[in-house]
Design an enzyme around this catalytic site. Structure first.
Site, PDB file in Angstrom:
ATOM      1  CB  CYS A  34      46.684  46.379  47.605  1.00  0.00           C
ATOM      2  SG  CYS A  34      45.202  46.453  48.636  1.00  0.00           S
ATOM      3  CG  ASP A  36      42.874  44.416  49.070  1.00  0.00           C
ATOM      4  OD1 ASP A  36      43.701  43.450  47.478  1.00  0.00           O
ATOM      5  OD2 ASP A  36      43.913  43.756  49.715  1.00  0.00           O
ATOM      6  CB  CYS A  59      45.973  39.668  49.542  1.00  0.00           C
ATOM      7  SG  CYS A  59      45.576  40.541  51.444  1.00  0.00           S
ATOM      8  CB  CYS A 103      43.956  43.782  54.590  1.00  0.00           C
ATOM      9  SG  CYS A 103      45.151  43.615  53.363  1.00  0.00           S
TER      10      CYS A 103
END
Length: 146
Positions: A34, A36, A59, A103
């Site tokens: 993703c 991150d 995000c 996350c």
């Protein structure tokens, strides 16, 4: 996708953003899937986390989990800090949408990576701490459906 008020609050008003000069430990982890990247800085004295700061590229959920993770770890002993799991971070945020659970795993890994860095710099072994990975998508362990 619905976020809790706490997630929104930590995204809009993140706590502990920034860097710690001369940090006792720094952990950087990312998720190639993703994109991150999370970097956590810890100030540790006498086995207690006095301060924690973070820089996160990602995000809103990644920012919120970093913010909450750094809040949770402050004032904790190293052993208590190890107990801050992704589940603890999620619970503190009143949950995350399933697609954003990774996350919170990133936050847990970044905390552990910073603790590992601290241990290495000080030539100590932290009981129960495993060597961190740089990219958590390498060992993606998706939680079972609740």
């Amino acid at each position: 996708m619905m976020y809790s008020e706490k997630v929104m609050d930590h995204f809009m008003n993140p706590r502990n953003v920034g860097e710690i000069e001369d940090a006792s430990g720094v952990g950087t982890v990312g998720n190639a899937k993703c994109g991150d990247i999370m970097k956590i800085f810890l100030k540790i004295e006498d086995g207690v986390v006095l301060d924690a700061k973070f820089k996160t590229f990602g995000c809103g959920a990644a920012v919120a989990t970093s913010s909450m993770a750094t809040e949770l770890i402050k004032g904790k002993t190293i052993q208590e800090a190890l107990e801050i799991t992704n589940k603890a971070v999620m619970e503190a945020l009143d949950g995350l949408p399933p697609v954003k659970v990774h996350c919170s795993c990133l936050a847990e890994e970044a905390l552990h990576a910073a603790l590992w860095d601290y241990a290495e710099k000080n030539g100590i072994v932290i009981e129960g701490l495993e060597k961190p990975v740089n990219d958590i998508s390498e060992h993606e362990h998706l939680p079972e459906e609740e």
